[in-house]
Motif scaffolding. Structure first.
Motif, PDB file in Angstrom:
ATOM      1  N   ASP A   1       1.277   1.148   3.385  1.00  0.00           N
ATOM      2  CA  ASP A   1       1.110   0.021   2.454  1.00  0.00           C
ATOM      3  C   ASP A   1       2.418  -0.696   2.123  1.00  0.00           C
ATOM      4  O   ASP A   1       2.726  -0.914   0.955  1.00  0.00           O
TER       5      ASP A   1
ATOM      6  N   HIS B   1       3.014  -3.794   2.744  1.00  0.00           N
ATOM      7  CA  HIS B   1       2.666  -5.152   2.271  1.00  0.00           C
ATOM      8  C   HIS B   1       3.917  -6.039   2.302  1.00  0.00           C
ATOM      9  O   HIS B   1       4.238  -6.715   1.314  1.00  0.00           O
TER      10      HIS B   1
ATOM     11  N   ASP C   1      -1.637  -1.245   6.361  1.00  0.00           N
ATOM     12  CA  ASP C   1      -1.336  -2.276   5.362  1.00  0.00           C
ATOM     13  C   ASP C   1       0.152  -2.607   5.394  1.00  0.00           C
ATOM     14  O   ASP C   1       0.845  -2.586   4.362  1.00  0.00           O
TER      15      ASP C   1
ATOM     16  N   HIS D   1      -6.477   4.853   7.152  1.00  0.00           N
ATOM     17  CA  HIS D   1      -5.865   4.010   6.116  1.00  0.00           C
ATOM     18  C   HIS D   1      -6.466   4.349   4.751  1.00  0.00           C
ATOM     19  O   HIS D   1      -5.775   4.815   3.856  1.00  0.00           O
TER      20      HIS D   1
ATOM     21  N   HIS E   1      -3.679   3.339   1.235  1.00  0.00           N
ATOM     22  CA  HIS E   1      -4.662   2.388   0.690  1.00  0.00           C
ATOM     23  C   HIS E   1      -4.763   2.352  -0.831  1.00  0.00           C
ATOM     24  O   HIS E   1      -4.881   1.272  -1.411  1.00  0.00           O
TER      25      HIS E   1
ATOM     26  N   HIS F   1      -2.672   2.846  -3.213  1.00  0.00           N
ATOM     27  CA  HIS F   1      -1.462   2.493  -3.975  1.00  0.00           C
ATOM     28  C   HIS F   1      -1.285   3.441  -5.163  1.00  0.00           C
ATOM     29  O   HIS F   1      -0.642   3.078  -6.155  1.00  0.00           O
TER      30      HIS F   1
HETATM   31 FE   LIG Z   1      -2.495  -1.547   0.560  1.00  0.00          FE
END
Ligand SMILES: [Fe+2]
Length: 307
Positions: free
Chosen positions: A54, A56, A84, A208, A230, A232
């Motif tokens: 993640d 991002h 992610d 994920h 996923h 967080h």
């Molecule tokens: Fe995420």
């Protein structure tokens, strides 16, 4: 003299602004969490797995890029990326630069929804829904997931998108099984492989999003450790309470960290039939919700030790 109600409202508003400012600041407090997992056969030396998730990433996040690059200094035996990675249509060159030192190590990956589609603004109230997919309407902008996968596989990382594979790390043979993102209902669990006589030192399941149907499949398939991202970690957490939501159907208590699946940790009483499960709280947020509270952005160094 000011009315006490106005004073209270003023103090409340100031506290809210302060909390919001802190929550934004916390998004850049990158933290390495270290976890020990007693899962290897007796007598085996430790095996170190770096779990990233993640990111991002956007092109302007230079601090995050430098921090991710520095993780290679840990020299883990294996890197697992649970997806992610991207949060901007033009981020691929920056992401490749961030991952470059890690791509020199053995690795494996799956993709998340934020590798396939660019983030979009969502009603913040949807955060509190158990499943934030509800109410999606705008056609999403695609991200270059194929190019990212090509970069990773060219470096030798194993693509676990509804696939099985094996990787050798520190001389150990590791069997891998993974699924495409269950949050997008893209998961198709790979068929069992016929017995070949080849033995593995470790079996890893990689997804994920930690949806319970996938965790059950990996548990039944014989994974020793399941790795997921996923959630967080809940992203906005309450001190002494933890995550409010997980954005999937796994329970709040397992929003991040090392746990067992389906029940207690395998090293706990009654946990003999459970698989180790590690959920990484991840390194990023959607650009439209750049806040984390009591849930620092993280990567995790898992040290697998002998049982
Ligand atoms: Fe995420």
């Amino acid at each position: 003299m000011r009315h006490p109600v106005l004073t209270a409202l003023g103090l409340g508003a100031a506290a809210g602004v302060g909390a919001l400012a802190w929550a934004h600041l916390e998004t850049s407090m990158y933290t390495l969490r270290e976890v020990s997992v007693p899962v290897l056969p007796p007598g085996q030396p430790d095996l170190r797995i770096l779990h990233i998730s993640d990111l991002h990433l956007t092109p302007s996040q230079e601090g995050k890029i430098a921090w991710v690059r520095s993780l290679a200094d840990l020299q883990p035996d294996l890197v697992v990326d649970t997806g992610d990675n991207m949060a901007h249509v033009d981020v691929l060159p920056s992401l490749e630069f961030a991952l470059a030192p890690l791509l020199e190590l053995p690795g494996a990956f799956v993709m998340g929804s934020n590798d396939y589609f660019a983030p979009s603004f969502k009603n913040p109230a949807r955060y509190l829904q158990a499943d934030a997919r509800i109410g999606r309407s705008v056609e999403p902008t695609p991200l270059p997931a194929d190019k990212l996968a090509a970069t990773m596989t060219a470096a030798g990382w194993k693509d676990l998108t509804n696939r099985r594979d094996t990787v050798v790390a520190d001389g150990r043979r590791i069997s891998l099984v993974g699924v495409d993102d269950p949050h997008l209902d893209r998961d198709e669990f790979p068929a069992p492989v016929p017995a070949s006589g080849a033995t593995s030192d470790l079996r890893l399941g990689v997804t994920h999003a930690p949806y319970t149907r996938v965790l059950d499949q990996m548990h039944e398939d014989g994974s020793d450790v399941i790795l997921a991202g996923h959630t967080h970690g809940g992203q906005l957490c309450l001190p002494f309470y933890g995550a409010l939501v997980t954005n999937c159907d796994v329970d709040r208590g397992r929003a991040k960290g090392l746990h067992g699946w389906p029940g207690a940790r395998p090293d706990a009483a009654g946990g003999e039939d459970s698989t180790w499960m590690h959920v990484c709280a991840g390194l990023g947020t959607s650009p439209y919700a750049p806040v984390r509270f009591a849930c620092r952005p993280e990567a995790t160094l898992l040290t697998l030790t002998a049982r």
